[in-house]
Design a protein around this motif. Structure first.
Motif, PDB file in Angstrom:
ATOM      1  N   PRO A   1      42.417  20.879  40.291  1.00  0.00           N
ATOM      2  CA  PRO A   1      43.042  19.474  40.199  1.00  0.00           C
ATOM      3  C   PRO A   1      43.957  19.271  41.006  1.00  0.00           C
ATOM      4  O   PRO A   1      44.418  18.236  41.476  1.00  0.00           O
ATOM      5  N   LYS A   2      45.198  20.405  41.244  1.00  0.00           N
ATOM      6  CA  LYS A   2      46.223  20.077  41.952  1.00  0.00           C
ATOM      7  C   LYS A   2      45.918  19.844  43.573  1.00  0.00           C
ATOM      8  O   LYS A   2      46.218  18.951  44.074  1.00  0.00           O
TER       9      LYS A   2
ATOM     10  N   LEU B   1      42.953  18.945  44.581  1.00  0.00           N
ATOM     11  CA  LEU B   1      42.187  17.513  44.337  1.00  0.00           C
ATOM     12  C   LEU B   1      43.117  16.684  44.913  1.00  0.00           C
ATOM     13  O   LEU B   1      42.867  15.587  45.568  1.00  0.00           O
ATOM     14  N   THR B   2      44.259  16.464  43.971  1.00  0.00           N
ATOM     15  CA  THR B   2      45.505  15.329  44.098  1.00  0.00           C
ATOM     16  C   THR B   2      45.747  15.236  45.377  1.00  0.00           C
ATOM     17  O   THR B   2      46.077  14.203  45.928  1.00  0.00           O
TER      18      THR B   2
ATOM     19  N   MET C   1      39.068  25.402  44.452  1.00  0.00           N
ATOM     20  CA  MET C   1      39.294  24.312  44.214  1.00  0.00           C
ATOM     21  C   MET C   1      40.185  24.067  42.911  1.00  0.00           C
ATOM     22  O   MET C   1      39.716  24.631  41.945  1.00  0.00           O
TER      23      MET C   1
END
Lengths: 666, 666
Positions: free
Chosen positions: A182-183, A185-186, A180
Motif C-alpha cells: 500500500p505504501k 500504491l500511494t 507491491m
C-alpha cells in the motif's frame, strides 16, 4: 552494534528502511512535474509537425542508443521485476527516446508515443533518485526505493499520456510492481494524480477551449467523450465474441512479430547501416501506402485523379491520412446519419484499413525506432470493431444495435488485450480516456476474454520480447506447474564461489576476479553460513581498507573487536557507484595481498536461506514476493551446499527455446 | 515419493497448488450471483419498510450472533490478514447479519447497509468454498484458496452495494488482501464485474425506468449522476483544506468511539439485556430527534404546530426525515435556484444536521446491531461539505464557485477518509457511484490529505476496533520502526513444544494435550529441524493410524519405507474439519500408547526458517509477504532454538495498551 555494521545491514536489508514518507512524496511530485513537461513538449511537437515530412530522420535518433528502440515497456518491466539491463534508465537513452519518438510518429509510422513516454517517465524517476538530494534523504539510496521511483515515473508517464490517473496506477501494478504494498500504491497514486493534474491544466486551455485555471469534467479526454451508451443484453454476447476474435488476432500478431524479430536478429542485427536502411524502407512503404490508397480508391470509384484536399475525402478514405489518436477518435465518434448505412464499398475500405494497420503495426514493432504499441493496436482494433458495428447496422438496421462507435471501442480494447495481455489497467485506461464510468463492464468482460484466448496460444508481446527474444529471467506471477515436483537441489548451482569470514586480501581478490557474481555467501569455519555480502561492499573494503587499518597481519590472533571502516567512508554517494575492480587492484600493494580482513562486521545476516530438499515452488515464492536475486541453499545441519539465482528459476520451469545460460550472469 | 507424502506436502505448501483457473472463476461467478440476490432482497426490503415503524426489532436479530453486530469489515480484514476469529464466516452470522441490517436501517439508525453487505458477500464466498463441489475441485480445499474466495465475496459485496466494480477491487486490495497477486486480482475483478452486472440488470428496470435487458450508462448510479463539474484552480486549495478538516473530524470521531466502546465493554458487555436495552434506548433517542427537530424548528420559525407532510418541508428540514442514500443524493444534487442563497436560518439547520449526524453515527457504531459506517460517514461529510459550499456561495455569490453539491461530494469523501482511512478505493467508489470519471483528481487529493491528517493522531476506525479493542494480531503494511534494531532472538519464544520425527503415541498425545499450538516443528536427532507439521494432520494420523498399521513396535528397527496412511484416507472432505483431540483420545487403546510413529512422510519440508540473529524487520517481511503463521528459529548450525508467531510481531512493535498475551494463542 557499531555504526558501520548498522550501515551495512540496514542498507542491504530491503525492508529495514522506512524513509521519511513525506520526503519520498515530495520527490515523487517532482518526478511527475518533470515528466509532464517532457510529455507536453512531445505532444506539442508531435501535433505541429505535419505527417510525412520527416520520413527518414527517425533512424538518426535511434543510432544514439540501441535501447531507445522499441516501446520501452518490456525494459521497464524487467527493471521493476528486479533484472537490470544496462543503460535502461540512462540519460542518453532518455534523450534518444524522447527525440526519436517525435520523428517516428511524425514520419507516419504506426507507432504510439505512449510506450516511449512511459519509458521516459521511468527514466526521469530513476534520475531523480540519483540527484544530490539524497545527501539529505539517504533512504532513497536503497535500491528498492529506487525501483519504486522508477515505477512512480512510469506511472506518471502513463497518466500523462492518457490522462488516466487510476488506469496508470493499475498499469504499474499489473505490469510492473512485483513487490507491491500500500505504501508504493500511494506513491503511485500521488505521482499519477500530479501528472494528470499538470497535463489537464495545460492541455485544457490549449485544446479544450476553456480558461486557464478551470478544471473539471469539461477538460477534453484523450479519445473523445462518449455521452450515453445504451446497449442490450444480447450485445454483451457479441462483445464477448469480439473478445475471442481480439485474442486470436493478438496471438497471431505476436507469433508473426516473434518470427519477424528472430529473422531481424539473424539478418539485420541490432545496429549499423542495415538497420538504418530497414527503417528507411519500412517508412517509405508504409507512408506511400497510406498516402496512395485513398487516391487510387477514388480513381477506381470513377473520380478523376487530381489534387485532393483531406476534407474532400469520405470518412473512410480520410482515415488513411490521419494519425493515431485523431483516427481513433473518428472511429469512436464519427456518427453517420441515422438513416444512412455505409455502402459495401465503404465497408470494404474500412476492412482493408483495419488489415493494413494490423500488418503495418506488426511490421513496425521491433524496428530500430522508438515505437509504442498501445495506439496502433487500439487503432487496428477500433477499425475492426467499427467494421463489425457497421456490418451489424447494415444487417439489422441502425437503432436496433448500439452505435458503431461503441463497437469500435470494444474492438480497440479487445485487440490491445489480445496483443499485450493487459487487462484490468487497460479497461481502466479506456474508461478514463473516453470519460465513461459506467461502460466498464462490457469493456472488462471483452478484455478478459481476449486475454484468456490469447494466453491459450502464446505469451503477450511484451513478455515475448523479454523472455523469448531477450532471454531475460523475469519471474511470472506463479511458479511453473512442474516446480511442485522439483526440489531445490535439482536446480541449484553447487559450484560456489564463497568468501571466508576471515580471508587474505589476495585470496579475496582472486575470487572476485574469477567470476562476475554480484553477491557472495560468507562462511564461518569453511562450513557454516555466516551471511551474505555484496560485491560492491567488498570492493569498497579493499579500496579503503589500507587507509583505515582494516587489514590485519597474516598470522596471529585477530583483533577483537575487528577494526572497521567508519560509517562516513562506507556511505557511498551514488547508488551502484561502487569502485571498479580495476581501481581496487591498482590501489593494493604487493604487501597487502598477504594481509587478512575480518569481513564479519559487514556481513548481512538477515538474508533468507532455503533447504536443498524444499520444493522449487516455495523457493519461487520467496524470490517473487521478496524480490530476491540469489538465495543460499543450506542443509539441515547448517552447511552451505549451493546457491539459487533468478535464472535457475526460469530454467527449471523448462521454457521452450531457452538457451543454456552461462555462469557469468549469476 | 509416495502419494500420501505428496498429498501432505502439497496441501501445506501454499504456492504449490495451481487450481484449474476456469473452475475458480466459475465459482467466483456463482458467489457473485448469490451475493447479488441477497443484496437485492436487502435493497427491496429496506426500501419498502417505512422508517420508524420498527424501532426495536433489530435487537432481536442480533441476539442470535454477537459477531453479527457492527459493520463486519474489521472481521473480514482480520480474516484476510490471516487471523481467524471463530464463526466470522458462519452461516448463522450471515442470517443474523442480513436480517438484522434490514431492521437497523429501517429503524432510522444512522447505519449503512454496505458494511454488512460486504460481510455477507464474504460469508457467501466462504460457504461456496465449503460446498460439495470440492470433491471435484479439490484445489479449493486449500486454505489460501479459501481466503481468495472470501476476498472475492467481499469484493462482490462492495460492488453490489455501490455499483462500483473497480472501486470494489481496489477496496479488497487496500483493506484486505495482504497476499495480492495478479491471479487474485483477476478473480476479484470477475466477481465484482458479475455482481455489478446482475445488480444493474435488475435495478435498472426497477428504479431507473429503462427496459429489462438494456444496459449502459443510463443505468442509475448510487448517489445520483453529476453532469459537468467545473471548478477553478483556487478551489483545489479549499478542497485540500476540507481534507484537513475531514482528517481532524475523523480522528476525533475515532477517539470518541474508542472511549465509548471501552465504556461499553466495561459496563454493558457483549450480550444480554443491557445491550438490548442500550440498542432500544439509542434508537428511541435518535429516531425521536430526527422526527422532532424539523417540527420544532418550524414552530420556532413561527409555523403552527400541526400535521405536516414531508413535501411541505423546506429542503434543509426534509433532510432530517430522510434516510442515508436519498439524503446523500439530495445533498449532492439538490440545486437551489441560481439567484437564491440560503438564509442564515437554513444554513444553521444544515450545520446542526451535520453535527447531529456526526454524533449519532459515532454513538451507533459499536452498538449491538449490524451497522455499516460507510453511508453515515458519507452523509455527515456531505452535510459539512454542503455547508461549506453554501457558505462560500453566500460570501462570494453563486456562480463564482463550484456548485455546493460538488463541495458536498468532496466533504463526503474527506469525512469517510478521515474516519476509516480508506483512500484509493474510496476515491474510486465515489467516482463510480456518481458517474464522474474526470473529477478523480480533487477527490483523490482530498482523500489523501484527510488520511494523512487523521493518521497523525490515531488509527483508522477499523484498525482501532481490530487492534486496540479486540487485540487481534494483524500485520500492517510495514514493520514498526524499532524492529530494525530488534533481533529475532529478543522476541522469539524459546520454550518450544516440538515433536520428534519418531516418537511414541503416548508422548505425542501428551504434547498435543499440553498446548493449543496449531503447528509443531519436527526434529531429527533431538537437535536438527526436520520440518513442520500441522496439528490437524497429527490428529488424523493418530486417529487413522491403527487401521492402517502405521504404529510400529516400541523397540527394534523401524520399517523402511515407513508404513503410511494412503492418500484417500488423508484427503479430508472439509477444510479445517480435522478430528478433535477428544475423538483421538477415545480411539486410542492403552496398548497403542507405547507404539511409535514415524512422522517423516507427513512433514512439510518446504517451510521457511529464520536465524536468531536476523533482524525482526526481515522476519516481519517473511510473515507479511508469505502469509505465515509461525516460523521456526534455527541457529547457524541447524539446531532449533525457538519459534516466532504472529503475536510476537505485534508485541515486539510495542503497541500502546496491548495486554500480555497468553501462550495459548500460539
Amino acid at each position: 552494534m557499531s555504526r558501520a555494521i548498522r550501515c551495512v545491514t540496514q542498507s542491504s536489508c530491503q525492508c529495514a528502511c522506512k524513509p521519511a514518507q513525506v520526503h519520498s512524496l515530495v520527490i515523487v511530485v517532482v518526478v511527475a512535474v518533470v515528466v509532464i513537461v517532457v510529455v507536453i513538449v512531445v505532444v506539442v511537437v508531435d501535433a505541429s509537425i505535419p505527417s510525412g515530412v520527416a520520413p527518414c530522420s527517425e533512424a538518426l535518433a535511434h543510432s544514439a542508443q540501441v535501447l531507445a528502440a522499441g516501446s520501452g515497456i518490456p525494459e521497464i518491466k524487467c527493471y521493476l521485476n528486479g533484472v537490470k539491463l544496462p543503460k535502461v534508465v540512462g540519460f542518453r537513452t532518455w534523450i534518444a527516446k524522447a527525440v526519436g519518438i517525435v520523428f517516428s510518429v511524425a514520419a507516419g509510422l504506426p507507432c504510439g508515443k505512449e510506450g516511449p513516454m512511459i519509458h521516459s517517465g521511468a527514466i526521469v524517476g530513476a534520475m531523480v533518485s540519483h540527484l544530490n538530494l539524497q545527501k539529505r534523504l539517504r533512504a532513497l539510496c536503497v535500491e528498492v526505493e529506487m525501483r519504486d521511483f522508477v515505477a512512480a515515473g512510469a506511472c506518471a508517464g502513463v497518466s500523462a499520456a492518457f490522462g488516466a490517473p487510476i488506469g496508470a496506477v493499475l498499469f504499474a501494478v499489473e505490469e510492473g510492481a512485483s513487490h507491491m504494498n500500500p505504501k508504493v500504491l500511494t506513491q503511485l497514486f500521488v505521482a499519477s494524480a500530479t501528472a494528470t493534474f499538470c497535463s489537464r491544466l495545460v492541455l485544457g486551455p490549449l485544446f479544450g477551449g476553456i480558461q486557464f485555471g478551470e478544471l473539471g469534467t469539461l477538460v477534453p479526454v484523450s479519445f473523445g467523450r462518449y455521452d450515453e451508451i445504451v446497449f442490450r443484453l444480447r450485445e454483451m454476447l457479441i462483445f464477448m465474441l469480439m473478445g475471442v476474435c481480439g485474442g486470436l488476432l493478438g496471438a497471431l500478431f505476436n507469433e508473426m512479430n516473434r518470427r519477424l524479430c528472430l529473422w531481424r536478429s539473424r539478418h539485420i542485427g541490432p545496429r549499423g547501416w542495415r538497420r538504418f536502411l530497414e527503417a528507411l524502407g519500412v517508412t517509405f512503404v508504409i507512408a506511400s501506402c497510406r498516402f496512395l490508397v485513398p487516391i487510387f480508391w477514388r480513381a477506381a470509384a470513377g473520380h478523376h485523379l487530381q489534387a485532393t484536399r483531406i476534407d474532400e475525402l469520405g470518412p473512410m478514405e480520410k482515415l488513411w491520412w490521419e494519425m493515431g489518436q485523431p483516427a481513433i477518435k473518428q472511429l469512436f465518434h464519427a456518427e453517420v446519419e441515422p438513416e444512412h448505412v455505409l455502402s459495401h464499398h465503404e465497408l470494404l475500405l474500412l476492412l482493408l484499413y483495419a488489415i493494413a494497420n494490423y500488418v503495418f503495426s506488426c511490421w513496425t514493432y521491433g524496428l530500430g525506432v522508438p515505437s509504442g504499441l498501445f495506439v496502433p493496436s487500439l487503432l487496428t482494433g477500433a477499425a475492426f470493431g467499427r467494421f463489425v458495428g457497421e456490418l451489424l447496422a447494415m444487417l439489422f438496421g441502425r437503432g436496433s444495435t448500439a452505435p458503431p462507435g461503441v463497437y469500435a471501442l470494444v474492438g480497440a480494447a479487445a485487440m490491445l488485450a489480445g496483443t499485450a495481455r493487459i487487462t484490468i489497467s487497460l479497461a481502466m485506461i479506456v474508461i478514463e480516456a473516453t470519460g465513461i464510468g459506467s461502460f466498464g463492464l462490457p469493456i472488462f468482460a471483452t478484455v478478459m476474454i481476449a486475454k484468456w484466448t490469447g494466453d491459450y496460444f502464446n505469451r503477450g508481446i511484451y513478455d515475448l520480447h523479454i523472455i523469448e527474444l531477450k532471454h531475460v529471467p523475469i519471474l511470472g506471477e506463479e511458479p511453473e506447474h512442474d516446480m511442485v515436483r522439483l526440489k531445490v537441489e535439482d536446480v541449484m548451482a553447487s559450484s560456489l564461489v564463497v568468501l571466508e569470514a576471515v580471508e587474505t586480501v589476495g585470496s579475496i581478490l582472486t575470487k572476485l576476479e574469477s567470476c562476475s557474481h554480484q553477491g557472495f555467501p560468507v562462511m564461518a569455519d569453511y562450513r557454516l553460513l555466516e551471511g551474505t555480502i555484496q560485491r560492491g561492499i567488498v570492493h569498497l573494503i579493499l579500496l579503503r581498507g589500507a587507509k583505515y587499518h582494516v587489514f590485519q597481519p597474516a598470522t596471529g590472533l585477530l583483533s577483537s573487536p575487528p577494526p572497521i571502516i567508519p560509517y562516513e567512508a562506507m556511505a557511498w554517494r551514488r547508488i551502484n557507484k561502487f569502485p571498479d575492480i580495476k581501481d581496487v587492484q591498482r590501489s593494493l600493494t604487493r604487501e597487502d595481498y598477504g594481509l587478512r580482513i575480518d569481513l564479519r562486521p559487514y556481513v548481512n545476516r538477515n538474508g533468507y536461506t532455503v533447504r536443498p530438499d524444499a520444493s522449487m515452488a516455495s523457493c519461487y515464492s520467496l524470490f517473487r514476493h521478496l524480490g530476491l536475486r540469489h538465495l543460499p541453499v543450506v542443509r539441515q545441519d547448517g552447511t552451505v551446499c549451493g546457491i539459487i539465482t533468478r535464472k535457475d528459476l526460469i530454467l527449471s520451469g523448462g521454457l521452450p527455446g531457452f538457451p543454456a545460460i552461462s555462469d557469468s550472469g549469476r
